[in-house]
Design a protein around this motif. Structure first.
Motif, mmCIF file in Angstrom:
data_model
loop_
_atom_site.group_PDB
_atom_site.id
_atom_site.type_symbol
_atom_site.label_atom_id
_atom_site.label_comp_id
_atom_site.label_asym_id
_atom_site.label_seq_id
_atom_site.Cartn_x
_atom_site.Cartn_y
_atom_site.Cartn_z
ATOM 1 N N VAL A 1 0.852 -1.187 0.000
ATOM 2 C CA VAL A 1 0.000 0.000 0.000
ATOM 3 C C VAL A 1 0.895 1.248 0.000
ATOM 4 N N ILE A 2 0.718 2.105 -1.009
ATOM 5 C CA ILE A 2 1.511 3.326 -1.122
ATOM 6 C C ILE A 2 0.584 4.534 -1.207
ATOM 7 N N GLN A 3 1.165 5.724 -0.971
ATOM 8 C CA GLN A 3 0.437 6.978 -1.127
ATOM 9 C C GLN A 3 1.101 7.741 -2.272
ATOM 10 N N PRO A 4 0.570 7.609 -3.500
ATOM 11 C CA PRO A 4 1.241 8.175 -4.683
ATOM 12 C C PRO A 4 1.481 9.680 -4.621
ATOM 13 N N SER A 5 0.662 10.404 -3.877
ATOM 14 C CA SER A 5 0.839 11.858 -3.820
ATOM 15 C C SER A 5 2.203 12.241 -3.256
ATOM 16 N N GLU A 6 2.796 11.366 -2.420
ATOM 17 C CA GLU A 6 4.118 11.663 -1.861
ATOM 18 C C GLU A 6 5.177 11.756 -2.959
ATOM 19 N N ILE A 7 5.003 10.982 -4.030
ATOM 20 C CA ILE A 7 5.960 11.007 -5.129
ATOM 21 C C ILE A 7 6.036 12.393 -5.756
ATOM 22 N N LEU A 8 4.869 13.046 -5.845
ATOM 23 C CA LEU A 8 4.819 14.343 -6.526
ATOM 24 C C LEU A 8 5.505 15.451 -5.740
ATOM 25 N N LYS A 9 5.697 15.279 -4.437
ATOM 26 C CA LYS A 9 6.436 16.294 -3.673
ATOM 27 C C LYS A 9 7.853 16.448 -4.202
ATOM 28 N N ILE A 10 8.412 15.355 -4.723
ATOM 29 C CA ILE A 10 9.747 15.381 -5.312
ATOM 30 C C ILE A 10 9.677 15.547 -6.822
ATOM 31 N N ALA A 11 8.732 14.841 -7.457
ATOM 32 C CA ALA A 11 8.651 14.841 -8.917
ATOM 33 C C ALA A 11 8.285 16.213 -9.484
ATOM 34 N N MET A 12 7.470 16.993 -8.738
ATOM 35 C CA MET A 12 7.013 18.272 -9.271
ATOM 36 C C MET A 12 8.149 19.279 -9.441
ATOM 37 N N PRO A 13 8.967 19.522 -8.409
ATOM 38 C CA PRO A 13 10.105 20.428 -8.625
ATOM 39 C C PRO A 13 11.078 19.915 -9.686
ATOM 40 N N LEU A 14 11.308 18.591 -9.710
ATOM 41 C CA LEU A 14 12.188 18.013 -10.728
ATOM 42 C C LEU A 14 11.667 18.302 -12.131
ATOM 43 N N MET A 15 10.374 18.071 -12.334
ATOM 44 C CA MET A 15 9.782 18.229 -13.659
ATOM 45 C C MET A 15 9.845 19.672 -14.137
ATOM 46 N N LEU A 16 9.480 20.592 -13.273
ATOM 47 C CA LEU A 16 9.460 21.996 -13.692
ATOM 48 C C LEU A 16 10.871 22.550 -13.870
ATOM 49 N N ALA A 17 11.813 22.097 -13.023
ATOM 50 C CA ALA A 17 13.207 22.518 -13.209
ATOM 51 C C ALA A 17 13.736 22.011 -14.556
ATOM 52 N N TRP A 18 13.378 20.748 -14.901
ATOM 53 C CA TRP A 18 13.750 20.202 -16.211
ATOM 54 C C TRP A 18 13.145 21.024 -17.345
ATOM 55 N N TRP A 19 11.879 21.398 -17.205
ATOM 56 C CA TRP A 19 11.178 22.144 -18.254
ATOM 57 C C TRP A 19 11.832 23.507 -18.488
ATOM 58 N N PHE A 20 12.137 24.226 -17.412
ATOM 59 C CA PHE A 20 12.697 25.560 -17.591
ATOM 60 C C PHE A 20 14.151 25.514 -18.064
ATOM 61 N N GLN A 21 14.885 24.452 -17.705
ATOM 62 C CA GLN A 21 16.229 24.330 -18.268
ATOM 63 C C GLN A 21 16.143 24.073 -19.767
ATOM 64 N N LYS A 22 15.160 23.275 -20.167
ATOM 65 C CA LYS A 22 14.981 22.993 -21.591
ATOM 66 C C LYS A 22 14.664 24.265 -22.370
ATOM 67 N N ARG A 23 13.957 25.199 -21.731
ATOM 68 C CA ARG A 23 13.571 26.447 -22.391
ATOM 69 C C ARG A 23 14.537 27.586 -22.091
ATOM 70 N N GLU A 24 15.699 27.273 -21.533
ATOM 71 C CA GLU A 24 16.673 28.297 -21.142
ATOM 72 C C GLU A 24 17.047 29.188 -22.335
ATOM 73 N N GLY A 25 17.005 30.502 -22.091
ATOM 74 C CA GLY A 25 17.397 31.462 -23.114
ATOM 75 C C GLY A 25 16.297 31.822 -24.086
ATOM 76 N N GLN A 26 15.153 31.136 -24.038
ATOM 77 C CA GLN A 26 14.066 31.434 -24.968
ATOM 78 C C GLN A 26 12.703 31.370 -24.275
#
Length: 368
Positions: free
Chosen positions: A97-122
């Protein structure tokens, strides 16, 4: 092995861990094996911290999209096939039994940091819109469970990344102004808004009750207001220097509900007083400042955004928990880092701080 770690950050975390063990020994003295379990959870978090710290930030970038995708898929599965307890569908059986919402506490900053690095400079306004959509999808799914505390932590973690990425103050200020006006309206019209026949629509009934209880806990002193009233009594009775270790009457006579989890700050304040509270706040502030320094000196956009978000998220845990126990914020299920009992929260903290240490370690390696 320790030479490339950030020693000031490690020392700050060690002080918090020590305060947590001392407090748990007192608060959980007659509460089964809480003290031993708390120590085991801390050791597990430390192991995770040191393991994740060995990973370079480049590896963390590679985890962003898969972890976010898995987290959202598990949240959808929870909505469809999840386990319901006490009116909330937050858990999923996947063999364990897991609580999937706990994953997003880490995954959310990772995902958005990845997104903005991908769009760096533009970066364009549309890129912030995409980031907002990526954030709102899991937040909406978690709020639907319902789990207000976790959804706020996921939301704040994502918003910190968006803020550090350069969101314009022309957007931030109107939102902050509207939020402040809404809070002021609730405070002014509290009696009317809290009447039983008034439907808040956006919030569930139990969430409405928490806000109304915050405005006036004395309306239901033996029911919904009991937690806040007893927490404030315990904090106030500690005085300047506290009643002493193992001498807290509110704690050991069991007037404080959840004294080893969400309301452990009340037990700590009663026994160690204002001096202990200032020490705890100073330690959290030191960790905050050290984390922000690591973020400022990070070698890449991804590292900088991730470190800043994880640091402020850590501080949000502490600020919200102490605020709700003190009666200045609504009661939500958010633990006090390293002080409150909880295995899942401790693992999440270990992961987050391990990533922060990874960024600090990569900076030191590059300098040498």
């Amino acid at each position: 092995m320790l030479s490339n770690f950030d020693i000031p950050l490690l020392l700050g975390l060690a002080v918090l861990a020590t305060l947590g063990m001392v407090t748990m020994y007192s608060a959980g003295f007659d509460h089964g094996s809480r003290f031993v379990d708390h120590g085991r959870n801390m050791l597990l978090a430390a192991l995770i911290l040191f393991t994740v710290a060995q990973l370079p930030p480049q590896r963390l970038v590679q985890l962003a999209v898969p972890l976010y995708t898995v987290g959202v898929v598990l949240l959808v599965a929870t909505a469809l096939f999840g386990i319901t307890k006490k009116g909330s569908t937050r858990w999923l059986n996947v063999g364990i039994v897991i609580q999937p919402s706990e994953i997003l506490k880490i995954a959310m900053p990772l995902m958005l940091a990845w997104w903005f690095q991908k769009r760096e400079g533009q970066l364009r306004p549309l890129d912030f819109g995409v980031a907002g959509a990526l954030l709102l999808i899991p937040v909406g799914l978690v709020m639907k469970q319902p789990d207000l505390g976790t959804s706020l932590l996921i939301l704040s973690g994502g918003l910190y990344v968006i803020f550090f990425a350069g969101l314009s103050w022309r957007i931030i200020l109107p939102v902050v102004t509207l939020g402040a006006a809404g809070i002021g309206l609730i405070v002014i019209m509290g009696d009317r808004l809290c009447e039983p026949d008034v439907d808040w629509r956006v919030l569930h009934d139990y969430q409405k009750h928490r806000v109304c209880t915050l405005l006036d806990p004395t309306k239901d002193p033996l029911g919904k207001g009991f937690h806040i009233i007893q927490g404030m009594i315990a904090i106030g009775s500690g005085g300047l220097s506290g009643k002493g270790f193992m001498q807290g009457t509110q704690t050991h006579l069991e007037f404080i509900p959840e004294r080893t989890t969400d309301f452990i700050f009340a037990a700590y304040s009663e026994e160690f007083g204002l001096a202990g509270v200032l020490t705890l706040i100073a330690t959290f502030t030191f960790v905050l400042m050290r984390g922000l320094m690591i973020a400022a000196e990070a070698p890449s956009v991804f590292s900088r955004l991730l470190a800043g978000s994880l640091t402020l998220s850590f501080f949000t845990y502490a600020m919200v928990n102490m605020g709700m126990v003190s009666g200045i914020l609504p009661v939500v299920g958010i633990p006090l880092p390293f002080i409150s009992y909880g295995g899942t929260a401790m693992v999440t903290l270990g992961l987050a701080l391990g990533m922060l240490m990874s960024i600090a370690r990569s900076r030191r390696i590059m300098q040498t």
